[in-house]
Design a protein around this motif. Structure first.
Motif, PDB file in Angstrom:
ATOM      1  N   LEU A  49       0.811  -1.216   0.000  1.00 61.19           N
ATOM      2  CA  LEU A  49       0.000   0.000   0.000  1.00 61.19           C
ATOM      3  C   LEU A  49       0.846   1.269   0.000  1.00 61.19           C
ATOM      4  O   LEU A  49       0.642   2.159  -0.845  1.00 61.19           O
ATOM      5  N   ALA A  50       1.787   1.388   0.906  1.00 55.59           N
ATOM      6  CA  ALA A  50       2.577   2.606   1.033  1.00 55.59           C
ATOM      7  C   ALA A  50       3.414   2.900  -0.224  1.00 55.59           C
ATOM      8  O   ALA A  50       3.374   4.032  -0.731  1.00 55.59           O
ATOM      9  N   PRO A  51       4.167   1.933  -0.770  1.00 54.75           N
ATOM     10  CA  PRO A  51       4.921   2.237  -2.000  1.00 54.75           C
ATOM     11  C   PRO A  51       4.017   2.590  -3.184  1.00 54.75           C
ATOM     12  O   PRO A  51       4.357   3.452  -3.993  1.00 54.75           O
ATOM     13  N   THR A  52       2.849   1.946  -3.265  1.00 57.05           N
ATOM     14  CA  THR A  52       1.910   2.271  -4.339  1.00 57.05           C
ATOM     15  C   THR A  52       1.406   3.702  -4.183  1.00 57.05           C
ATOM     16  O   THR A  52       1.293   4.443  -5.163  1.00 57.05           O
ATOM     17  N   LEU A  53       1.136   4.098  -2.961  1.00 55.25           N
ATOM     18  CA  LEU A  53       0.683   5.463  -2.694  1.00 55.25           C
ATOM     19  C   LEU A  53       1.766   6.484  -3.043  1.00 55.25           C
ATOM     20  O   LEU A  53       1.471   7.531  -3.629  1.00 55.25           O
ATOM     21  N   VAL A  54       3.006   6.189  -2.695  1.00 53.95           N
ATOM     22  CA  VAL A  54       4.107   7.101  -3.030  1.00 53.95           C
ATOM     23  C   VAL A  54       4.267   7.215  -4.546  1.00 53.95           C
ATOM     24  O   VAL A  54       4.410   8.320  -5.080  1.00 53.95           O
ATOM     25  N   LEU A  55       4.214   6.097  -5.239  1.00 52.83           N
ATOM     26  CA  LEU A  55       4.324   6.120  -6.699  1.00 52.83           C
ATOM     27  C   LEU A  55       3.180   6.927  -7.311  1.00 52.83           C
ATOM     28  O   LEU A  55       3.400   7.748  -8.207  1.00 52.83           O
TER      29      LEU A  55
END
Length: 73
Positions: A49-55
């Protein structure tokens, strides 16, 4: 005066907020004792979730910069 319009700067602030939220979601999961393994570090929130949100935040920033400002004339 400014190279981008007011709406562009608002969108860039929203994108920055999304990026910061993604990094905040990555925080934690460590262990107080280095000899004890904490399985929480591999949670869905931190790995997916977090890396997808950052991307998504960075892609939103690109959109905010590339969006043509509305003409005031």
């Amino acid at each position: 005066m400014f190279p981008l319009g007011k709406e562009n700067y608002k969108l860039m602030l929203i994108g920055l907020g999304i990026i910061v939220l993604g990094f905040i979601l990555m925080i934690g999961g460590g262990s107080e004792d280095p000899n004890v393994f904490n399985e929480e570090i591999f949670s869905f929130r931190r790995i997916t979730l977090a890396p997808t949100l950052v991307l998504f935040g960075f892609l939103f920033q690109i959109y905010a910069i590339m969006k043509k400002p509305k003409s005031t004339e």
